[in-house]
Structure formats: structure tokens, C-alpha cells
Design a protein around this motif. Structure first.
Motif, PDB file in Angstrom:
ATOM      1  N   LEU A  51      -3.244  11.212   5.152  1.00 19.13           N
ATOM      2  CA  LEU A  51      -3.843  11.864   4.342  1.00 19.13           C
ATOM      3  C   LEU A  51      -3.632  11.230   2.932  1.00 19.13           C
ATOM      4  O   LEU A  51      -4.521  11.175   2.186  1.00 19.13           O
ATOM      5  N   ALA A  52      -2.394  10.830   2.677  1.00 15.91           N
ATOM      6  CA  ALA A  52      -2.155   9.909   1.276  1.00 15.91           C
ATOM      7  C   ALA A  52      -3.214   8.890   1.103  1.00 15.91           C
ATOM      8  O   ALA A  52      -3.865   8.576   0.328  1.00 15.91           O
ATOM      9  N   ALA A  53      -3.603   8.124   2.277  1.00  8.40           N
ATOM     10  CA  ALA A  53      -4.310   7.049   2.323  1.00  8.40           C
ATOM     11  C   ALA A  53      -5.435   7.410   2.055  1.00  8.40           C
ATOM     12  O   ALA A  53      -6.429   6.850   1.437  1.00  8.40           O
ATOM     13  N   GLU A  54      -6.012   8.719   2.931  1.00  2.00           N
ATOM     14  CA  GLU A  54      -7.403   9.167   2.733  1.00  2.00           C
ATOM     15  C   GLU A  54      -7.665   9.415   1.236  1.00  2.00           C
ATOM     16  O   GLU A  54      -8.907   9.305   0.657  1.00  2.00           O
ATOM     17  N   ASN A  55      -6.637   9.986   0.631  1.00  2.54           N
ATOM     18  CA  ASN A  55      -6.825  10.339  -0.853  1.00  2.54           C
ATOM     19  C   ASN A  55      -7.035   9.284  -1.709  1.00  2.54           C
ATOM     20  O   ASN A  55      -8.001   9.327  -2.478  1.00  2.54           O
ATOM     21  N   LEU A  56      -6.389   8.163  -1.486  1.00  2.83           N
ATOM     22  CA  LEU A  56      -6.549   6.816  -2.329  1.00  2.83           C
ATOM     23  C   LEU A  56      -7.766   6.333  -2.013  1.00  2.83           C
ATOM     24  O   LEU A  56      -8.455   5.631  -2.880  1.00  2.83           O
ATOM     25  N   ASP A  57      -8.239   6.211  -0.653  1.00  4.46           N
ATOM     26  CA  ASP A  57      -9.561   5.950  -0.475  1.00  4.46           C
ATOM     27  C   ASP A  57     -10.655   6.407  -1.112  1.00  4.46           C
ATOM     28  O   ASP A  57     -11.635   5.856  -1.724  1.00  4.46           O
ATOM     29  N   ALA A  58     -10.452   7.888  -1.105  1.00  2.00           N
ATOM     30  CA  ALA A  58     -11.774   8.745  -2.064  1.00  2.00           C
ATOM     31  C   ALA A  58     -11.605   8.357  -3.191  1.00  2.00           C
ATOM     32  O   ALA A  58     -12.522   8.619  -4.084  1.00  2.00           O
ATOM     33  N   LEU A  59     -10.514   7.875  -3.863  1.00  5.48           N
ATOM     34  CA  LEU A  59     -10.351   7.699  -5.365  1.00  5.48           C
ATOM     35  C   LEU A  59     -11.160   6.336  -5.603  1.00  5.48           C
ATOM     36  O   LEU A  59     -11.473   6.155  -6.683  1.00  5.48           O
TER      37      LEU A  59
ATOM     38  N   TRP B 233       6.089  17.408   5.667  1.00  7.32           N
ATOM     39  CA  TRP B 233       6.208  16.149   5.770  1.00  7.32           C
ATOM     40  C   TRP B 233       5.692  15.469   4.444  1.00  7.32           C
ATOM     41  O   TRP B 233       4.494  15.929   4.014  1.00  7.32           O
ATOM     42  N   HIS B 234       6.390  14.375   3.736  1.00  3.97           N
ATOM     43  CA  HIS B 234       5.755  14.022   2.649  1.00  3.97           C
ATOM     44  C   HIS B 234       5.197  12.430   2.982  1.00  3.97           C
ATOM     45  O   HIS B 234       5.785  11.541   3.468  1.00  3.97           O
ATOM     46  N   GLY B 235       3.769  12.170   2.657  1.00  8.52           N
ATOM     47  CA  GLY B 235       3.315  11.058   2.752  1.00  8.52           C
ATOM     48  C   GLY B 235       3.122  10.566   1.395  1.00  8.52           C
ATOM     49  O   GLY B 235       2.404  10.852   0.519  1.00  8.52           O
ATOM     50  N   ASP B 236       3.897   9.478   1.013  1.00  6.99           N
ATOM     51  CA  ASP B 236       4.133   8.917  -0.233  1.00  6.99           C
ATOM     52  C   ASP B 236       3.406   7.516  -0.182  1.00  6.99           C
ATOM     53  O   ASP B 236       3.846   6.452   0.357  1.00  6.99           O
ATOM     54  N   SER B 237       2.351   7.121  -1.201  1.00  7.00           N
ATOM     55  CA  SER B 237       1.765   5.957  -1.213  1.00  7.00           C
ATOM     56  C   SER B 237       1.080   5.740  -2.630  1.00  7.00           C
ATOM     57  O   SER B 237       0.777   6.757  -3.259  1.00  7.00           O
ATOM     58  N   SER B 238       1.112   4.542  -3.153  1.00  9.08           N
ATOM     59  CA  SER B 238       0.318   4.172  -4.342  1.00  9.08           C
ATOM     60  C   SER B 238      -0.362   2.964  -4.144  1.00  9.08           C
ATOM     61  O   SER B 238      -0.206   1.907  -3.237  1.00  9.08           O
TER      62      SER B 238
ATOM     63  N   GLU C 165       6.551   0.987  11.642  1.00 15.36           N
ATOM     64  CA  GLU C 165       5.221   1.727  11.339  1.00 15.36           C
ATOM     65  C   GLU C 165       4.920   2.086  10.096  1.00 15.36           C
ATOM     66  O   GLU C 165       5.894   2.593   9.520  1.00 15.36           O
ATOM     67  N   VAL C 166       3.780   1.369   9.681  1.00 17.39           N
ATOM     68  CA  VAL C 166       3.425   1.960   8.117  1.00 17.39           C
ATOM     69  C   VAL C 166       2.507   3.037   8.360  1.00 17.39           C
ATOM     70  O   VAL C 166       1.385   3.196   8.837  1.00 17.39           O
ATOM     71  N   PHE C 167       3.190   4.268   8.010  1.00 18.15           N
ATOM     72  CA  PHE C 167       2.438   5.580   7.964  1.00 18.15           C
ATOM     73  C   PHE C 167       1.139   5.688   6.867  1.00 18.15           C
ATOM     74  O   PHE C 167       0.204   6.513   7.302  1.00 18.15           O
ATOM     75  N   THR C 168       1.147   4.866   6.089  1.00 16.76           N
ATOM     76  CA  THR C 168       0.087   5.001   4.706  1.00 16.76           C
ATOM     77  C   THR C 168      -0.938   4.010   4.641  1.00 16.76           C
ATOM     78  O   THR C 168      -1.375   3.758   3.890  1.00 16.76           O
ATOM     79  N   LEU C 169      -1.424   3.163   5.715  1.00 18.25           N
ATOM     80  CA  LEU C 169      -2.135   2.189   5.931  1.00 18.25           C
ATOM     81  C   LEU C 169      -3.635   3.003   5.616  1.00 18.25           C
ATOM     82  O   LEU C 169      -3.894   4.037   6.144  1.00 18.25           O
ATOM     83  N   SER C 170      -4.632   2.184   4.983  1.00 13.93           N
ATOM     84  CA  SER C 170      -5.977   2.881   4.892  1.00 13.93           C
ATOM     85  C   SER C 170      -6.683   2.930   5.872  1.00 13.93           C
ATOM     86  O   SER C 170      -6.728   1.779   6.613  1.00 13.93           O
ATOM     87  N   PRO C 171      -7.293   3.994   6.560  1.00 11.21           N
ATOM     88  CA  PRO C 171      -8.141   4.098   7.471  1.00 11.21           C
ATOM     89  C   PRO C 171      -9.243   3.104   7.467  1.00 11.21           C
ATOM     90  O   PRO C 171      -9.922   2.683   8.228  1.00 11.21           O
ATOM     91  N   LYS C 172      -9.618   3.077   6.107  1.00  9.95           N
ATOM     92  CA  LYS C 172     -10.938   2.210   5.816  1.00  9.95           C
ATOM     93  C   LYS C 172     -10.641   0.781   5.421  1.00  9.95           C
ATOM     94  O   LYS C 172     -11.526  -0.124   5.113  1.00  9.95           O
ATOM     95  N   GLY C 173      -9.508   0.291   5.550  1.00  7.16           N
ATOM     96  CA  GLY C 173      -9.011  -1.019   5.092  1.00  7.16           C
ATOM     97  C   GLY C 173      -9.037  -1.292   3.681  1.00  7.16           C
ATOM     98  O   GLY C 173      -9.121  -2.482   3.163  1.00  7.16           O
ATOM     99  N   LEU C 174      -8.845  -0.402   2.844  1.00  3.83           N
ATOM    100  CA  LEU C 174      -8.798  -0.214   1.517  1.00  3.83           C
ATOM    101  C   LEU C 174      -7.418  -0.551   0.916  1.00  3.83           C
ATOM    102  O   LEU C 174      -7.398   0.470  -0.032  1.00  3.83           O
ATOM    103  N   ASP C 175      -6.534  -1.253   1.601  1.00  5.44           N
ATOM    104  CA  ASP C 175      -5.264  -1.173   0.989  1.00  5.44           C
ATOM    105  C   ASP C 175      -5.023  -2.118  -0.521  1.00  5.44           C
ATOM    106  O   ASP C 175      -4.115  -1.735  -0.881  1.00  5.44           O
ATOM    107  N   LYS C 176      -5.879  -2.840  -0.669  1.00  2.00           N
ATOM    108  CA  LYS C 176      -5.856  -3.561  -1.750  1.00  2.00           C
ATOM    109  C   LYS C 176      -7.274  -3.811  -2.514  1.00  2.00           C
ATOM    110  O   LYS C 176      -8.219  -4.018  -1.542  1.00  2.00           O
ATOM    111  N   PRO C 177      -7.243  -3.778  -3.701  1.00  2.00           N
ATOM    112  CA  PRO C 177      -8.609  -4.117  -4.392  1.00  2.00           C
ATOM    113  C   PRO C 177      -9.071  -5.719  -4.240  1.00  2.00           C
ATOM    114  O   PRO C 177      -8.332  -6.589  -4.003  1.00  2.00           O
ATOM    115  N   PRO C 178     -10.424  -6.184  -4.282  1.00  2.00           N
ATOM    116  CA  PRO C 178     -11.417  -5.280  -4.818  1.00  2.00           C
ATOM    117  C   PRO C 178     -11.966  -4.446  -3.525  1.00  2.00           C
ATOM    118  O   PRO C 178     -11.665  -4.479  -2.290  1.00  2.00           O
ATOM    119  N   TYR C 179     -12.413  -2.957  -3.894  1.00  2.60           N
ATOM    120  CA  TYR C 179     -12.750  -2.010  -3.016  1.00  2.60           C
ATOM    121  C   TYR C 179     -14.263  -1.859  -3.021  1.00  2.60           C
ATOM    122  O   TYR C 179     -14.754  -1.085  -2.436  1.00  2.60           O
TER     123      TYR C 179
END
Length: 274
Positions: free
Chosen positions: A36-44, A119-124, A260-274
Motif C-alpha cells: 500500500l505504501a508503494a501504491e501510494n507513491l506510485d499514485a503520486l 502493520w506499518h509500511g514505511d517507504s520514501s 524480502e523488500v515489502f515496499t517495491l513498486s508494483p509498477k516498477g516505479l522505484d526511482k525516477p524518471p517515472y
């Protein structure tokens, strides 16, 4: 001496200096929260643009989190009044959302922590605003590389110092400063727990990593020197020399043969450019 404590997923947990060890049910909970943390960052990704206010981005984070059955862990945490932290340019971490608008050329870190089913999903993640200068893009790229080099050291039998050593080696090889005043941390049912995960360290030092540990790795890398200072608001940390700073963060769990990395982007958007 390092103290480890095996905990049940529904057990009340205290920040008592012990390193918590978790089982399969806890891994499943962290997997959901981290996604969910990763999906939130993806949506941003399409919303961090010139002219947007950081308060508008914070509003989006709050609404996204609530709409997905979670709550922002930062909202009300130690008196903090926002749903995420947004750190621009020379702000190292804990930047407070406001009516400030983003400008062309800014680099921005957004740090989210949904609390989902306990549970806390922490990512930036870093975001590039418009046309960003090459030196800033390079800093962002190297900071992401530092994060992933640190993640690569997260495995049973290794030491937490191995993570910091890998990060420090790569950052300093590129003549960047590694922030010492802030570090990664244990996470799970508790937002911040043992152990501390420093990003500049000597290999072979620190607690041993064992299966069941959950923690964040979140290097803060400066274009200039490493020292930072805290502003009068009690939250915002900035580089003392006002050089640019970048940060990426993942939450990981140590497994029997790695992590296991819990906060990987489902869309592969882990680093810019997005």
C-alpha cells in the motif's frame, strides 16, 4: 549484547530495546502494508509537478490511505499534524507540508507510512519536478544505488554494519556526504523500534541479522558535506551547507536466505524518471 525477542503477530509489543523476530503471519501483514505504501507513491508520480502545493500532495496521501482502509501513521505522531513528510532540495528529511508550491528543477522526497491492520509500511521515494539539473539527477541516481547496495547486504548471518558500509563506500566514492544524524529503524507493529540501521558504518559490526527481523533502510545522501541541523519547528532537518540532499527508503524483512523488500513498486516505479 543484542537481545532478540520472538513475538506473536497479535502480541502487544513494547519499544524495550529488543529486536523483534516475526513469523509468516507477520510477513503477510507487512507485505500488505508495504504494498500500500508503494501504491501510494506510485499514485503520486503524475502529481508531483511545478505549481502544486505540498499541502495538496499531503491531502492526496491522506485520502488515498484512508480510501484503502489504512490510516497515515504520521498523523498525530508526537504531535505531527500531517499524513506524510515532504522534503525539498536541501531539506534532508521530515519536511512539513504547507502552501509552498513546487518549482521547476526541484527534487523532492515524499515519505509515507500507512498503518494497515496494525502493520506499518514505511517507504520514501524521490521525485523530479520539471527540468532538473544534471548534478541533482546524479545525486538522486546515486542515492538510489546506495539504497539497493544496502538492501543487497540484508541477509541472515551478516551484520547491520555491512549495510552502512556498503552505502558509505558508494556515496563517498562519488564524493557525497552520508547523513549520520538519522538512520533506519525496526518496524512492524511499532512505527519505530530496535534496531537502529546506520548508513555509515564499519563492515562486520553491529547486531547480526537473523530471519524474522523487520527494519527500514533509508540513506540520506548530500551533494555537499554530511552535517545537518534541525529547524525551529522541531521536525525539519536541513543540510548545514545548504547543499542538495536525496533519500530513498524501503522496508525489508530478513528471510532464511536473504531479505524480502515489502515496499517495491508494483509498477516498477522505484526511482525516477517515472
Amino acid at each position: 549484547m543484542t537481545n532478540y525477542q520472538t513475538v506473536a503477530p497479535d502480541e502487544t509489543q513494547l519499544r524495550d530495546g529488543t529486536i523483534k523476530l516475526h513469523g509468516p503471519e507477520a510477513f503477510a501483514g507487512m507485505r500488505r502494508a508495504g504494498r500500500l505504501a508503494a501504491e501510494n507513491l506510485d499514485a503520486l508520480a503524475g502529481r508531483v509537478v511545478p505549481g502544486v502545493t505540498t499541502q495538496a500532495l499531503d491531502d492526496f496521501v491522506r485520502e488515498f490511505t484512508l480510501d484503502n482502509g489504512a490510516v497515515p501513521a504520521t498523523l498525530g505522531y508526537r504531535g505531527y499534524a500531517h499524513s506524510c513528510c515532504i522534503s525539498i532540495n536541501h531539506v534532508v528529511c521530515h519536511g512539513i507540508p504547507s502552501e509552498r508550491t513546487l518549482k521547476d528543477g526541484d527534487i523532492v522526497n515524499i515519505d509515507v507510512t500507512p498503518l494497515l491492520d496494525g502493520w506499518h509500511g514505511d517507504s520514501s521515494r524521490m521525485f523530479l519536478v520539471g527540468d532538473v539539473p544534471l548534478k541533482a539527477r546524479r545525486l538522486v541516481d546515486v542515492t538510489y544505488e546506495c539504497l539497493m547496495l544496502g538492501v543487497g547486504q540484508a541477509k541472515p548471518g551478516a551484520r547491520l554494519g555491512d549495510i552502512g558500509a556498503a552505502i558509505q563506500r558508494h556515496a563517498e566514492a562519488n564524493r557525497y556526504g552520508v547523513v549520520r544524524e538519522f538512520c533506519g529503524h525496526g518496524v512492524g507493529r511499532l512505527f519505530h523500534d530496535a534496531p537502529e540501521v546506520v548508513h555509515a558504518a564499519k563492515a562486520g559490526t553491529g547486531p547480526e541479522m537473523v530471519p524474522g527481523m523487520f527494519f527500514t533502510i533509508e540513506p540520506m545522501i548530500n551533494l555537499g558535506k554530511s552535517p545537518v541541523k534541525l529547524l525551529e519547528d522541531g521536525w525539519t532537518a536541513v543540510t548545514r551547507d545548504r547543499s542538495l540532499s536525496a533519500q530513498f527508503e524501503h522496508t525489508v524483512g530478513i528471510t532464511e536466505d536473504g531479505c524480502e523488500v515489502f515496499t517495491l513498486s508494483p509498477k516498477g516505479l522505484d526511482k525516477p524518471p517515472y
